[in-house]
Scaffold this motif. Structure first.
Motif, short mmCIF file in Angstrom:
data_model
loop_
_atom_site.label_atom_id
_atom_site.label_comp_id
_atom_site.label_asym_id
_atom_site.label_seq_id
_atom_site.Cartn_x
_atom_site.Cartn_y
_atom_site.Cartn_z
N LYS A 1 -3.11 10.47 -3.43
CA LYS A 1 -3.73 10.07 -4.69
C LYS A 1 -5.25 10.02 -4.58
O LYS A 1 -5.97 10.38 -5.53
N TYR B 1 1.41 8.28 -0.06
CA TYR B 1 1.21 8.29 -1.51
C TYR B 1 -0.24 7.95 -1.84
O TYR B 1 -0.88 8.63 -2.66
N TRP B 2 -0.78 6.92 -1.20
CA TRP B 2 -2.17 6.53 -1.46
C TRP B 2 -3.15 7.61 -1.00
O TRP B 2 -4.11 7.93 -1.71
#
Length: 298
Positions: free
Chosen positions: A145, A141-142
């Motif tokens: 992003k 997810y990071w």
């Protein structure tokens, strides 16, 4: 003993009485199992075929060496050990140097840095497996992003990244041990010598490589050698995260020993491979010991 007084003889006997229980405990806990493993390596022991038993000579060793996955497991063990220890030392040295500086909340940071080391391996492995999951892992997810990767990646499920992902997690957990050890060594470095070197015009880099690192040589060699052995025989971290997969991409020699013993129930093969690793570790230890004694004598 003939030149000793009666009191000295009694003191020695009392000392022997205190040592004997520890010696017996060591023999029962370590020496006997090791000798049993070596003996079993020359026996035919297969729990799925009890009729197959007796002395096998070197056939177990030959079968282990001829296993199609042995060379790959040996290579994985080498990569796993070298990269893990190298990464642990580098991160440990960097963090030790940082925590040796006169910074605010230094005591707090020194306490926080040890947290990964005290986390149980099973908990750490399961947590990182979840964090690296391609569907709901926070790492992917990071990275998405931040634009580092376009879509979630299965770090533990791909053959070209699984081993390196586990190595990264192992470095994360183990480097605090190096940090604490090297930090203790840094605090013993004489500030007078560093100040004298600075007055003579030596820069930060020169002082580090010519003054600080030589002072850390002894403790560095000790912790590196210990961790080379610990990492080479490590089983639980890889098994918790990948079980040696995918397609044997993270299988090391300890994982292979486990497969022989607990999946195919061939304790002869498992003992043979374990004995080979034991022989290699003992050889490495003796070489290190004699090199250390030789340097000390010089």
């Amino acid at each position: 003993m003939s030149g000793l007084t009666l009191r000295e003889k009694r003191i020695r006997m009392v000392a022997y009485y205190f040592v004997i229980p520890a010696l017996l405990f060591f023999i029962l806990l370590n020496a006997y199992p090791l000798l049993t493993v070596v003996w079993d390596s020359f026996q035919l022991i297969n729990m799925l075929n009890k009729a197959l038993s007796g002395f096998s000579g070197l056939s177990n060793y030959v079968a282990v060496l001829q296993n199609e996955n042995f060379k790959a497991a040996l290579l994985h063990t080498f990569i796993w050990t070298i990269l893990s220890v190298a990464g642990e030392y580098v991160f440990g040295l960097i963090t030790a140097l940082a925590l040796n500086q006169n910074i605010r909340c230094r005591a707090l940071f020194r306490g926080i840095i040890i947290i990964p080391w005290v986390v149980p391996i099973v908990i750490a492995g399961m947590t990182w497996t979840w964090m690296l999951d391609p569907n709901f892992g926070i790492i992917n997810y990071w990275l998405v992003k931040m634009g580092i990767i376009a879509q979630p990646y299965n770090w533990l499920g791909q053959m070209n990244t699984a081993l390196y992902a586990v190595i990264f997690v192992n470095i994360w957990r183990s480097f605090p041990f190096y940090t604490i050890s090297l930090l203790a060594g840094l605090q013993s470095v004489s500030k007078d010598i560093l100040e004298a070197a600075a007055i003579d015009g030596a820069g930060v880099r020169v002082r580090f490589f010519n003054v600080v690192l030589p002072q850390l040589k002894s403790i560095s060699l000790t912790i590196i050698f210990i961790h080379l052995i610990w990492t080479a025989i490590n089983f639980d971290f890889i098994w918790v995260m990948t079980e040696g997969g995918p397609l044997y991409a993270t299988e090391t020699l300890p994982i292979q020993i486990f497969r022989y013993a607990m999946q195919t129930y061939n304790f002869g093969y498992a003992s043979a491979l374990a004995s080979m690793m034991l022989g290699f570790m003992m050889t490495a230890f003796l070489l290190y010991y004699f090199m250390s004694v030789r340097k000390t004598n010089r």
